[in-house]
Write a protein that holds these residues in place. Structure first.
Motif, short mmCIF file in Angstrom:
data_model
loop_
_atom_site.label_atom_id
_atom_site.label_comp_id
_atom_site.label_asym_id
_atom_site.label_seq_id
_atom_site.Cartn_x
_atom_site.Cartn_y
_atom_site.Cartn_z
N TYR A 18 4.62 -71.02 -61.89
CA TYR A 18 4.12 -72.40 -61.98
C TYR A 18 5.23 -73.44 -62.02
CZ TYR A 18 -0.35 -70.22 -62.99
OH TYR A 18 -1.50 -69.47 -62.90
N SER A 24 -1.17 -81.15 -61.69
CA SER A 24 -2.61 -80.95 -61.51
C SER A 24 -2.90 -79.72 -60.66
CB SER A 24 -3.29 -82.19 -60.93
OG SER A 24 -2.77 -82.50 -59.66
N SER A 25 -2.06 -79.43 -59.68
CA SER A 25 -2.22 -78.22 -58.87
C SER A 25 -1.98 -76.97 -59.71
CB SER A 25 -1.26 -78.22 -57.69
OG SER A 25 -1.52 -79.28 -56.82
N GLU A 27 -2.40 -76.69 -62.97
CA GLU A 27 -3.53 -76.52 -63.88
C GLU A 27 -4.73 -75.92 -63.15
OE1 GLU A 27 -6.40 -78.94 -66.98
OE2 GLU A 27 -4.53 -79.87 -66.33
N ARG A 28 -5.02 -76.42 -61.98
CA ARG A 28 -6.13 -75.90 -61.18
C ARG A 28 -5.93 -74.41 -60.87
NH1 ARG A 28 -6.35 -79.79 -58.11
NH2 ARG A 28 -4.87 -79.14 -56.52
N ARG A 29 -4.73 -74.04 -60.46
CA ARG A 29 -4.43 -72.64 -60.14
C ARG A 29 -4.57 -71.76 -61.38
NH1 ARG A 29 1.14 -70.72 -57.46
NH2 ARG A 29 0.23 -71.77 -55.66
N ARG A 31 -6.46 -72.19 -64.01
CA ARG A 31 -7.88 -72.00 -64.34
C ARG A 31 -8.55 -71.05 -63.35
NH1 ARG A 31 -8.98 -74.89 -68.66
NH2 ARG A 31 -7.83 -76.79 -69.06
N GLU A 32 -8.20 -71.16 -62.08
CA GLU A 32 -8.74 -70.24 -61.06
C GLU A 32 -8.32 -68.80 -61.32
OE1 GLU A 32 -7.26 -71.87 -57.40
OE2 GLU A 32 -8.80 -73.44 -57.33
N ARG A 33 -7.14 -68.62 -61.89
CA ARG A 33 -6.63 -67.27 -62.17
C ARG A 33 -7.12 -66.71 -63.50
NH1 ARG A 33 -0.44 -67.29 -59.81
NH2 ARG A 33 -1.07 -67.51 -57.64
N SER A 40 -0.89 -79.14 -71.13
CA SER A 40 0.23 -79.85 -70.52
C SER A 40 0.91 -80.70 -71.59
CB SER A 40 -0.26 -80.76 -69.39
OG SER A 40 -0.74 -79.98 -68.34
#
Length: 71
Positions: A18, A24-25, A27-29, A31-33, A40
């Motif tokens: 990371y 923001s990218s 954080e999105r990744r 959560r997807e994982r 943050s």
């Protein structure tokens, strides 16, 4: 006696991947994982040091992740 609770498993993910990402990218990744909590923080923030299973911490400077760790 009540059974001992089993903590949820953490995602098979490396925090180092990371670093350098836009916040923001990242954080999105995360959560997807499968990370249940993503925090943050600005550089040098004073935080509690308790370990939480399923939490990923980002230190963010100038909109980018500069450091990342579990718990």
């Amino acid at each position: 006696m009540a059974p001992i609770p089993t903590p949820p498993a953490e995602p098979e993910d490396s925090p180092e991947t990371y670093v350098g990402m836009e916040a923001s990218s990242a954080e999105r990744r995360a959560r997807e994982r499968g990370w249940s909590s993503v925090r943050s923080l600005p550089p040098g923030a004073i935080i509690t040091m308790e370990y939480r299973v399923g939490r990923l911490n980002f230190e963010v400077g100038h909109g980018r992740v500069t450091r990342c760790w579990k718990g």
